[in-house]
Design a protein around this motif. Structure first.
Motif, PDB file in Angstrom:
ATOM      1  N   GLU A 217      49.872  40.606  30.076  1.00 47.16           N
ATOM      2  CA  GLU A 217      51.189  40.104  30.491  1.00 47.16           C
ATOM      3  C   GLU A 217      52.033  41.238  31.069  1.00 47.16           C
ATOM      4  OE1 GLU A 217      49.706  39.438  27.647  1.00 47.16           O
ATOM      5  OE2 GLU A 217      49.511  37.247  27.620  1.00 47.16           O
ATOM      6  N   LYS A 218      51.974  42.410  30.425  1.00 46.60           N
ATOM      7  CA  LYS A 218      52.717  43.574  30.929  1.00 46.60           C
ATOM      8  C   LYS A 218      52.194  43.985  32.308  1.00 46.60           C
ATOM      9  CE  LYS A 218      53.840  45.587  26.400  1.00 46.60           C
ATOM     10  NZ  LYS A 218      53.621  46.748  25.494  1.00 46.60           N
ATOM     11  N   ALA A 219      50.881  43.971  32.476  1.00 45.31           N
ATOM     12  CA  ALA A 219      50.286  44.370  33.749  1.00 45.31           C
ATOM     13  C   ALA A 219      50.667  43.403  34.856  1.00 45.31           C
ATOM     14  CB  ALA A 219      48.769  44.449  33.618  1.00 45.31           C
ATOM     15  N   LEU A 220      50.655  42.113  34.541  1.00 48.18           N
ATOM     16  CA  LEU A 220      51.013  41.101  35.545  1.00 48.18           C
ATOM     17  C   LEU A 220      52.473  41.239  35.954  1.00 48.18           C
ATOM     18  CD1 LEU A 220      49.935  38.693  37.117  1.00 48.18           C
ATOM     19  CD2 LEU A 220      50.609  37.221  35.215  1.00 48.18           C
ATOM     20  N   LYS A 221      53.340  41.476  34.975  1.00 50.17           N
ATOM     21  CA  LYS A 221      54.769  41.636  35.263  1.00 50.17           C
ATOM     22  C   LYS A 221      55.021  42.896  36.074  1.00 50.17           C
ATOM     23  CE  LYS A 221      59.307  41.881  33.014  1.00 50.17           C
ATOM     24  NZ  LYS A 221      60.024  41.883  31.712  1.00 50.17           N
ATOM     25  N   SER A 222      54.352  43.991  35.730  1.00 48.48           N
ATOM     26  CA  SER A 222      54.557  45.271  36.412  1.00 48.48           C
ATOM     27  C   SER A 222      54.038  45.258  37.839  1.00 48.48           C
ATOM     28  CB  SER A 222      53.876  46.393  35.624  1.00 48.48           C
ATOM     29  OG  SER A 222      53.895  47.607  36.333  1.00 48.48           O
ATOM     30  N   SER A 223      52.858  44.693  38.024  1.00 48.72           N
ATOM     31  CA  SER A 223      52.194  44.763  39.328  1.00 48.72           C
ATOM     32  C   SER A 223      52.527  43.599  40.244  1.00 48.72           C
ATOM     33  CB  SER A 223      50.680  44.812  39.137  1.00 48.72           C
ATOM     34  OG  SER A 223      50.204  43.590  38.578  1.00 48.72           O
ATOM     35  N   GLY A 224      52.913  42.465  39.646  1.00 50.01           N
ATOM     36  CA  GLY A 224      53.087  41.260  40.438  1.00 50.01           C
ATOM     37  C   GLY A 224      51.770  40.587  40.756  1.00 50.01           C
TER      38      GLY A 224
END
Length: 332
Positions: A217-224
């Motif tokens: 979830e953090k990766a998706l939010k950070s990277s888009g």
């Protein structure tokens, strides 16, 4: 000559011993090894977990040195050249996949952890001048695997968002450096705080601790959203990677250190038009293109530590413990 061989009767399963040199056969060359590097397959051989295990075989797939002698049918101009050894033997003519005769230098045929190595002449590539012998020795197996994953299968493009999992391992560090050189926006994951810090210093857009339950979830939010993932773990966290991919994204994996995938989110794959591709090592064409890319981009492998042959036990133990950041190199 001195060589590091597999010895199941030794407590360390290794033996630094004297090995008799043999006469060159047609089409072969003898390389005076200046540096050799470890791969996980060397440790798997030590544990007896690799096919066709034989005591007395010289371990090691990666090596760089100077051509000392050539056999019949080989151009004398190779003598004295500084070279890198391509450890992929008998890939075959099909760029899509290796032949049934494919093998990797270092088991079951003698490898590079010796003062001298005998290999077919067509395994030689000139060493890029910007690399030391230690750096050149770190390149072959891991560098080739990363190149094929990222370029042949991954088809990475400038400006794409790329996630390299398990940063710090040999293949992962090359994939990270190659992706940066190709103009991608590069993200990385590691459970090690130190390794995440190094990835940030080297140019990662963001880094993630994959041991955290909400890392995806953090990766998706950070990277888009990520366009391409290069992974070596597989296992039951594979579905987390799918969650991070953009529609039409690609996931290329070259290992399964976490084991097989017990459950796969098939709906996510077909609905988002995702591509999942396995890969390993690479063809002769991949190897030549990889060395040329490293030369043009002046990429320097990350070296973890350099050990003398006499400390081979310590080098292998460091590989076993997973403490390395970059490649572990040994010198005669």
């Amino acid at each position: 000559m001195k060589a590091i061989t597999l010895d199941s009767k030794s407590p360390s399963k290794l033996s630094l011993t004297q090995v008799q040199e043999r006469v060159l056969e047609f089409g072969e060359v003898k390389v005076s090894i200046r540096a050799a590097a470890l791969n996980h397959r060397d440790e798997w051989c030590r544990k007896g977990l690799y096919p066709n295990i034989q005591d007395g075989i010289i371990l090691g797939s990666d090596g760089a040195g100077v051509v000392e002698e050539v056999g019949d049918g080989v151009d004398l101009a190779w003598v004295g050249k500084e070279v890198i050894i391509n450890p992929a033997i008998n890939w075959g003519q099909d760029q899509k996949a290796q032949s049934k005769e494919f093998e990797i230098l270092g088991m079951p045929r003698n490898g590079t952890l010796a003062e001298k190595a005998i290999v077919p002449a067509d395994r030689l590539v000139l060493k890029p001048e910007h690399l030391s012998f230690e750096e050149a020795a770190a390149l072959p197996l891991a560098g080739l695997t990363a190149y094929r994953a990222l370029f042949y299968h991954g088809q990475v493009k400038h400006g794409e968002k790329v996630l390299i999992t398990g940063f710090g391992g040999g293949v992962a560090q090359f994939a990270f450096q190659y992706a940066l050189a190709a103009g991608a926006e590069v993200f990385a994951s590691s459970s090690s705080k130190e390794k995440r810090s190094v990835a940030t210093k080297l140019g990662a857009e963001d880094v993630f601790d994959y041991s955290e339950k909400d890392w995806a979830e953090k990766a998706l939010k950070s990277s888009g959203g990520i366009d391409l993932i290069i992974d070596s773990a597989a296992g039951n966290t594979f579905n987390d990677l799918l969650q991070v991919l953009n529609p039409g994204g690609r996931l290329i994996f070259y290992g399964a250190t976490r084991g097989n995938i017990s459950e796969l989110n098939a709906r996510k794959i077909f609905w988002n038009q995702l591509k999942i591709q396995g890969t390993t090592m690479g063809s002769d064409q991949d190897f030549e293109e990889m060395v040329q890319f490293v030369k043009e981009q002046e990429i320097k492998p990350l070296i973890d530590q350099v050990f003398p042959f006499t400390d081979c036990d310590k080098a292998f133990d460091r590989m076993k413990d997973g403490k390395q950041l970059g490649k572990i190199v040994l010198v005669p």
